[in-house]
Motif scaffolding. Structure first.
Motif, PDB file in Angstrom:
ATOM      1  N   HIS A 144       0.786  -1.095  -0.017  1.00 45.53           N
ATOM      2  CA  HIS A 144      -0.147  -0.179   0.057  1.00 45.53           C
ATOM      3  C   HIS A 144       0.958   1.245   0.130  1.00 45.53           C
ATOM      4  CE1 HIS A 144      -3.607  -2.206   0.398  1.00 45.53           C
ATOM      5  NE2 HIS A 144      -2.981  -2.799   1.554  1.00 45.53           N
ATOM      6  N   SER A 145       1.986   1.209  -0.534  1.00 44.81           N
ATOM      7  CA  SER A 145       2.820   2.564  -0.587  1.00 44.81           C
ATOM      8  C   SER A 145       2.321   3.560  -1.486  1.00 44.81           C
ATOM      9  CB  SER A 145       4.320   1.962  -1.230  1.00 44.81           C
ATOM     10  OG  SER A 145       5.216   3.019  -1.284  1.00 44.81           O
ATOM     11  N   PRO A 146       2.457   4.778  -1.134  1.00 53.04           N
ATOM     12  CA  PRO A 146       1.814   5.820  -1.860  1.00 53.04           C
ATOM     13  C   PRO A 146       2.734   5.941  -3.025  1.00 53.04           C
ATOM     14  CG  PRO A 146       3.034   6.647  -0.087  1.00 53.04           C
ATOM     15  CD  PRO A 146       2.990   5.145   0.239  1.00 53.04           C
ATOM     16  N   VAL A 147       1.895   6.453  -4.310  1.00 54.68           N
ATOM     17  CA  VAL A 147       2.314   6.848  -5.288  1.00 54.68           C
ATOM     18  C   VAL A 147       1.922   8.368  -5.711  1.00 54.68           C
ATOM     19  CG1 VAL A 147       2.196   6.132  -8.040  1.00 54.68           C
ATOM     20  CG2 VAL A 147       1.991   4.319  -6.249  1.00 54.68           C
ATOM     21  N   PRO A 148       2.826   8.968  -6.055  1.00 53.63           N
ATOM     22  CA  PRO A 148       2.669  10.469  -6.367  1.00 53.63           C
ATOM     23  C   PRO A 148       1.432  10.732  -7.409  1.00 53.63           C
ATOM     24  CG  PRO A 148       5.124   9.871  -6.648  1.00 53.63           C
ATOM     25  CD  PRO A 148       4.295   8.433  -6.485  1.00 53.63           C
ATOM     26  N   VAL A 149       0.871  11.731  -7.195  1.00 52.89           N
ATOM     27  CA  VAL A 149      -0.125  12.219  -7.986  1.00 52.89           C
ATOM     28  C   VAL A 149       0.322  12.654  -9.435  1.00 52.89           C
ATOM     29  CG1 VAL A 149      -2.149  13.632  -8.425  1.00 52.89           C
ATOM     30  CG2 VAL A 149      -1.615  12.884  -6.315  1.00 52.89           C
ATOM     31  N   GLN A 150       1.256  13.447  -9.258  1.00 52.81           N
ATOM     32  CA  GLN A 150       2.011  14.076 -10.340  1.00 52.81           C
ATOM     33  C   GLN A 150       3.104  13.047 -11.188  1.00 52.81           C
ATOM     34  OE1 GLN A 150       2.714  18.447  -9.663  1.00 52.81           O
ATOM     35  NE2 GLN A 150       3.234  17.634  -7.704  1.00 52.81           N
ATOM     36  N   ARG A 151       3.033  13.109 -12.560  1.00 48.96           N
ATOM     37  CA  ARG A 151       4.117  12.220 -13.275  1.00 48.96           C
ATOM     38  C   ARG A 151       4.597  13.323 -14.158  1.00 48.96           C
ATOM     39  NH1 ARG A 151       5.028   7.406 -10.986  1.00 48.96           N
ATOM     40  NH2 ARG A 151       3.039   6.729 -10.044  1.00 48.96           N
ATOM     41  N   THR A 152       5.326  14.263 -13.804  1.00 48.39           N
ATOM     42  CA  THR A 152       5.764  15.298 -14.810  1.00 48.39           C
ATOM     43  C   THR A 152       7.310  15.231 -14.693  1.00 48.39           C
ATOM     44  OG1 THR A 152       5.506  17.061 -13.118  1.00 48.39           O
ATOM     45  CG2 THR A 152       3.871  16.493 -14.530  1.00 48.39           C
ATOM     46  N   GLY A 153       7.750  15.050 -13.409  1.00 47.40           N
ATOM     47  CA  GLY A 153       9.249  15.006 -12.945  1.00 47.40           C
ATOM     48  C   GLY A 153       9.903  13.510 -13.114  1.00 47.40           C
ATOM     49  N   PHE A 154      10.962  13.539 -12.746  1.00 48.80           N
ATOM     50  CA  PHE A 154      11.788  12.156 -12.632  1.00 48.80           C
ATOM     51  C   PHE A 154      11.403  11.221 -13.885  1.00 48.80           C
ATOM     52  CE2 PHE A 154      11.476  14.160  -8.369  1.00 48.80           C
ATOM     53  CZ  PHE A 154      12.771  13.962  -7.767  1.00 48.80           C
ATOM     54  N   ASP A 155      11.642  11.857 -15.055  1.00 49.20           N
ATOM     55  CA  ASP A 155      11.205  10.946 -16.212  1.00 49.20           C
ATOM     56  C   ASP A 155       9.797  10.614 -16.068  1.00 49.20           C
ATOM     57  OD1 ASP A 155      13.604  11.421 -17.261  1.00 49.20           O
ATOM     58  OD2 ASP A 155      14.701   9.543 -16.596  1.00 49.20           O
ATOM     59  N   GLY A 156       8.969  11.362 -15.880  1.00 55.86           N
ATOM     60  CA  GLY A 156       7.450  10.845 -15.817  1.00 55.86           C
ATOM     61  C   GLY A 156       7.025   9.875 -14.600  1.00 55.86           C
TER      62      GLY A 156
END
Length: 307
Positions: A144-156
């Motif tokens: 259940h580790s959280p996953v970022p909402v944004q996918r714009t940095g760190f190569d998406g």
């Protein structure tokens, strides 16, 4: 085409939860775009500060300027960052640096390494965060580790990445990885203890931006360029104020250099606004942060430029 300006301030202390949150509400209303928390021992922990700011605002972005990468385990940092990105509804901007205050390392019992080793640690942290922002942590027991909402940095794979500094090694890391690059306004004084700084000049800012742009290549025009303004000095007489500052700095720069550097704002709100427009034209700096003590002096400039 020039980027639109974004304005922000950082938080040095938290006199109370109420005071912090009132400042953030006021900033959002005045037209600020982001609030930042630094990462220094002796100051507040960055992630709780940013969560408190996000809780009472709707659009104000929250970010770190910057986390000291050697202080952080990448897996645990990925969990912190992803959690805050979720709880802020995707408003996190994650700033990372190599660390520059030896005394903080000593107090924390963390080995102080040469700058090259700290720069390598910074890049390794970025690489590890990119990996952890995908599926690695979710694959652990519990899943259940959280996953970022944004996918714009760190190569998406995660939120926007800010990297800033003055040295070749850190700026080289920024050129390879960062969405937002900050050319720092202070330089380590050679031969003095780590953390002994002088203010950068306009000529040095020119050279540093040119250095990073050349390394970034085709990425350069996609990068958002950030400047951390070290002082905001309201006055009707710019030259007299600059003369006073130069005397206080001990003659480290000339009056004309103090008036020209992008790391100082001196004058009326209208004159400061013109300085910022000129700085964007010359260097590309469109993302402007002021230190917390200068928030009050900078707010009229933001209000003047908000449209």
């Amino acid at each position: 085409m020039a980027r639109d300006f974004r304005f922000s301030f950082n938080v040095f202390g938290i006199p109370s939860r109420k005071a912090l949150q009132e400042r953030c509400r006021r900033a959002e209303s005045a037209g600020f775009h982001a609030v930042f928390a630094p990462d220094h021992l002796g100051g507040p922990a960055p992630f709780p500060v940013l969560q408190a700011a996000a809780d009472v605002t709707e659009h104000l972005r929250v970010g770190t300027l910057v986390l000291n990468a050697p202080f952080w385990n990448p897996a645990l940092l990925a969990r912190e960052a992803a959690s805050l990105d979720i709880l802020s509804d995707g408003r996190l901007e994650l700033g990372l640096g190599a660390g520059h205050m030896k005394r903080e390392f000593d107090v924390a019992g963390i080995p102080w390494e040469p700058f090259g080793a700290r720069a390598r640690r910074l890049e390794e942290t970025i690489t590890e965060l990119r990996r952890f922002f995908t599926a690695d942590l979710a694959a652990l027991p519990g899943g259940h580790s959280p996953v970022p909402v944004q996918r714009t940095g760190f190569d998406g794979s995660g939120p926007p990445l800010i990297v800033g500094g003055t040295g070749d090694r850190v700026l080289s890391v920024a050129a390879r990885h960062a969405d937002i690059i900050g050319v720092a306004g202070v330089y380590q004084v050679p031969g003095e203890p780590p953390g002994t700084f002088r203010l950068g000049t306009a000529a040095e800012a020119d050279e540093r931006v040119r250095f990073v742009r050349e390394l970034a290549g085709e990425r350069a025009d996609d990068i958002e360029w950030h400047v951390l303004v070290q002082m905001v000095v309201p006055t009707d007489d710019r030259r007299a104020a600059a003369e006073d500052l130069v005397a206080r700095f001990g003659g480290e720069m000339t009056v004309d250099e103090a008036l020209e550097t992008p790391f100082l704002l001196i004058g009326t709100p209208a004159q400061m606004a013109e300085q910022l427009r000129a700085s964007r034209e010359r260097y590309g700096f469109s993302y402007v942060t002021v230190h917390d003590p200068y928030y009050e002096a900078f707010e009229p400039v933001v209000e003047l430029m908000r449209d």
